[in-house]
Design a protein around this motif. Structure first.
Motif, PDB file in Angstrom:
ATOM      1  N   GLU A 376      -0.205  12.816  -1.985  1.00  0.00           N
ATOM      2  CA  GLU A 376      -0.312  11.361  -2.147  1.00  0.00           C
ATOM      3  C   GLU A 376      -0.981  10.978  -3.465  1.00  0.00           C
ATOM      4  OE1 GLU A 376      -2.259  10.300   1.485  1.00  0.00           O
ATOM      5  OE2 GLU A 376      -0.386  10.268   2.631  1.00  0.00           O
ATOM      6  N   LYS A 378      -0.764  12.725  -6.270  1.00  0.00           N
ATOM      7  CA  LYS A 378       0.192  13.006  -7.339  1.00  0.00           C
ATOM      8  C   LYS A 378       1.325  11.988  -7.388  1.00  0.00           C
ATOM      9  CE  LYS A 378      -0.601  17.979  -7.843  1.00  0.00           C
ATOM     10  NZ  LYS A 378      -0.011  19.338  -7.707  1.00  0.00           N
ATOM     11  N   ALA A 379       1.471  11.201  -6.328  1.00  0.00           N
ATOM     12  CA  ALA A 379       2.508  10.169  -6.306  1.00  0.00           C
ATOM     13  C   ALA A 379       2.068   8.883  -6.996  1.00  0.00           C
ATOM     14  CB  ALA A 379       2.915   9.862  -4.865  1.00  0.00           C
ATOM     15  N   ILE A 380       0.802   8.776  -7.355  1.00  0.00           N
ATOM     16  CA  ILE A 380       0.289   7.564  -7.999  1.00  0.00           C
ATOM     17  C   ILE A 380       0.675   7.578  -9.474  1.00  0.00           C
ATOM     18  CG2 ILE A 380      -1.774   6.213  -8.491  1.00  0.00           C
ATOM     19  CD1 ILE A 380      -3.120   7.610  -6.100  1.00  0.00           C
ATOM     20  N   VAL A 381       1.172   6.446  -9.942  1.00  0.00           N
ATOM     21  CA  VAL A 381       1.707   6.341 -11.298  1.00  0.00           C
ATOM     22  C   VAL A 381       0.851   5.392 -12.132  1.00  0.00           C
ATOM     23  CG1 VAL A 381       3.694   5.554 -12.661  1.00  0.00           C
ATOM     24  CG2 VAL A 381       4.060   6.837 -10.551  1.00  0.00           C
ATOM     25  N   PRO A 388       2.505  10.253 -13.915  1.00  0.00           N
ATOM     26  CA  PRO A 388       1.513  10.405 -12.843  1.00  0.00           C
ATOM     27  C   PRO A 388       0.108  10.248 -13.409  1.00  0.00           C
ATOM     28  CG  PRO A 388       3.152  12.157 -12.747  1.00  0.00           C
ATOM     29  CD  PRO A 388       3.387  11.436 -14.034  1.00  0.00           C
ATOM     30  N   SER A 426       1.320   3.194  -6.115  1.00  0.00           N
ATOM     31  CA  SER A 426       2.200   4.082  -5.353  1.00  0.00           C
ATOM     32  C   SER A 426       2.614   3.334  -4.095  1.00  0.00           C
ATOM     33  CB  SER A 426       1.498   5.395  -4.989  1.00  0.00           C
ATOM     34  OG  SER A 426       0.552   5.191  -3.955  1.00  0.00           O
ATOM     35  N   ASP A 427       3.584   3.875  -3.385  1.00  0.00           N
ATOM     36  CA  ASP A 427       4.013   3.235  -2.140  1.00  0.00           C
ATOM     37  C   ASP A 427       2.861   3.164  -1.146  1.00  0.00           C
ATOM     38  OD1 ASP A 427       6.529   2.958  -3.174  1.00  0.00           O
ATOM     39  OD2 ASP A 427       7.352   4.738  -2.176  1.00  0.00           O
ATOM     40  N   LYS A 428       1.971   4.154  -1.172  1.00  0.00           N
ATOM     41  CA  LYS A 428       0.905   4.217  -0.176  1.00  0.00           C
ATOM     42  C   LYS A 428      -0.267   3.294  -0.504  1.00  0.00           C
ATOM     43  CE  LYS A 428      -0.730   6.173   3.620  1.00  0.00           C
ATOM     44  NZ  LYS A 428      -0.992   7.622   3.741  1.00  0.00           N
ATOM     45  N   ARG A 431      -0.766  -1.571  -5.501  1.00  0.00           N
ATOM     46  CA  ARG A 431      -1.092  -1.697  -6.923  1.00  0.00           C
ATOM     47  C   ARG A 431      -2.589  -1.949  -7.081  1.00  0.00           C
ATOM     48  NH1 ARG A 431       1.984  -4.182 -11.542  1.00  0.00           N
ATOM     49  NH2 ARG A 431       0.469  -5.066 -13.014  1.00  0.00           N
TER      50      ARG A 431
END
Length: 500
Positions: A376, A378-381, A388, A426-428, A431
């Protein structure tokens, strides 16, 4: 001969700059070392950085054996933090073993170091260190403090974080750092002349202070770079490095050609681009996705809306309330952020049997949660770059072994430091948009540099991977001693062909 081995550390001097400026003539002495010395990259304990680097250097063991990763750490069995002082280290400095074996040693301003109780080890600590552990200089013997004050006076810089935040006088800070370098040189020279030492170990911390506070004036691409100031003061970081080069050259000449001379940078420095200031909010959103839909933290908004004078008066009570709230929140969470260095965040699992209100069972549940958190994160942009925001997540249990492994963060969050971190998503977590507001414009990188010259030491690049924990065993080997129980190993290129 003033010393058999003269070991000089540069605290957080960026290796790429030492090599660049050494090659282009800006740092002539370091440039000459690169031509004739044995030299190589020095790697820090992964994922730990500034809080544990110096203890790992002078104990020659990993954080899981000396126990330190930051200046305040969670107390096992609680959710409370306590200061971690030099005397709390669980493993002694390598030079304590050498002093016990009868070697004569002088130690000057080694950061984070405890006092060694041995008359064969003369020590001056916290005279001119970055972020000193104590407000007052420490010496052994105690009477040595009066001699130091007579030779060097008081540290002309003080806490460099405070200096730039309060005044913004970057030229003044640069000049005080240069003054401190020259004064430190006199202090070290005075000690060199006092005895025929087996080892003199001295550290200059000025590159550390300069890197944190002056990086934006060195780096024209930094958001805080001031081109107008650039015309007035040039590159203040290079000026500080040049002062170090001059003083180290003089000290090496003072020591003489028969001395084994080892110069090293503990770790590096670069632009302060990280997301540790966001980590607490990130981990809370990972566990409570409903927070991702909130645009404002009401408590944070309320606090920031108060007048500054009222905030100052309320701060002591607010800090206590915040600590109590944080402790309660930790106990109700599966994992939480812990205090650590800006450039590498830390996450602790609320582990059953370890934490007071542990919720995650050891074994498979623990491993599965760590893997989930890593995925999770690593999914943050970073929305400004599309990259990433997290470069890698390091698991302490995969990195270290030792009795104090549970004192360390379970996960070490290594940020992608290629660009500023201001807006992440990320989706989780949704923002998050917030900027770093601290005064430091430079922060740490994980590689240092080591250079060694002396009789019998062949010059050239060392291709083997070197660890900061190798310094102590190398010094011991050059003295003909063995450092038992070390996690490092002697650097063969430095000692193997010598007649130690």
């Amino acid at each position: 001969m003033p010393a058999k081995i003269f070991l000089i550390g540069l605290d957080a001097a960026e290796a790429s700059l030492l090599r660049k400026w050494g090659s282009d003539g800006s740092l002539p002495f370091i440039g000459s070392l690169l031509e004739v010395a044995a030299w190589g990259e020095l790697h820090c304990p992964p994922g730990q950085y500034a809080g544990s680097i110096w203890p790992s250097i002078f104990t020659s063991v990993s954080p899981a054996r000396h126990g330190r990763y930051f200046n305040t750490q969670m107390t096992l069995g609680s959710y409370d933090y306590a200061p971690f002082l030099p005397q709390d280290l669980k493993h002694p400095p390598f030079y304590e073993f050498l002093a016990a074996a009868g070697y004569k040693i002088a130690v000057i301003d080694v950061p984070k170091a405890p006092l060694v109780n041995n008359p064969g080890c003369v020590q001056i600590l916290d005279w001119g260190a970055h972020d000193p552990e104590f407000a007052q200089m420490r010496t052994e013997p105690v009477a040595l403090a009066r001699e130091v004050e007579a030779v060097a006076g008081l540290d002309p810089v003080g806490i460099c974080d405070h200096t730039s935040r309060e005044t913004g006088d970057f030229a003044g800070l640069r000049d005080r750092l240069v003054q401190r370098i020259e004064t430190k040189g006199r202090l070290i020279s005075a000690q060199l002349d006092k005895a025929n030492w087996d080892l003199v170990f001295a550290v200059f911390s000025d590159s550390h202070c300069a890197g944190h506070q002056l990086w934006h004036q060195h780096d024209a691409q930094h958001p805080r770079h001031d081109p107008v100031l650039d015309k007035d003061i040039g590159d203040p970081l290079r000026t500080v490095y040049q002062a170090l080069d001059r003083e180290i050259a003089a000290l090496a000449a003072h020591a003489g050609p028969e001395t084994v001379f080892i110069l090293f940078s503990s770790h590096g420095m670069g632009a302060h681009y990280d997301g540790t200031f966001l980590l607490d909010e990130i981990v809370r959103r990972l566990q409570d996705p409903k927070r991702a839909k909130k645009t404002r933290d009401p408590l944070r908004w309320l606090w920031r809306s108060l007048p500054m004078g009222l905030r100052r008066r309320l701060r002591p009570g607010a800090v206590q309330a915040q600590r109590a709230l944080a402790g309660a929140r930790m106990g109700e969470s599966d994992f939480f952020a812990v205090r650590t260095n800006d450039n590498c965040g830390g996450i602790r699992i609320n582990l059953a049997g370890r934490e007071p209100r542990g919720r995650v069972e050891p074994g498979t549940p623990y491993d599965a949660l760590c893997s989930q958190i890593e995925t999770e994160l690593k999914a943050i942009v970073n929305l400004e770059t599309g990259e990433p925001v997290v470069r890698e997540v390091l698991h302490s249990r995969d990195l270290f072994e030792g009795p104090y492994l549970d004192d360390l963060p379970d996960l070490n969050v290594v940020w992608n430091d290629s660009a500023p971190v201001r807006t992440v998503a990320s989706d989780k977590i949704g923002r998050i948009e917030r900027s770093y507001t601290g005064n430091r414009t430079g922060d740490h990188r994980d590689k240092g540099l080591v250079l060694a010259k002396g009789p019998g030491i062949p010059g050239g690049r060392i291709d083997a991977q070197l660890s900061s924990m190798d310094i102590g065993p190398t010094v011991a080997a050059c003295l003909g001693a063995t450092l038992a129980g070390s996690d490092g190993r002697p650097i063969e290129a430095v000692f193997k062909k010598r007649n130690c």
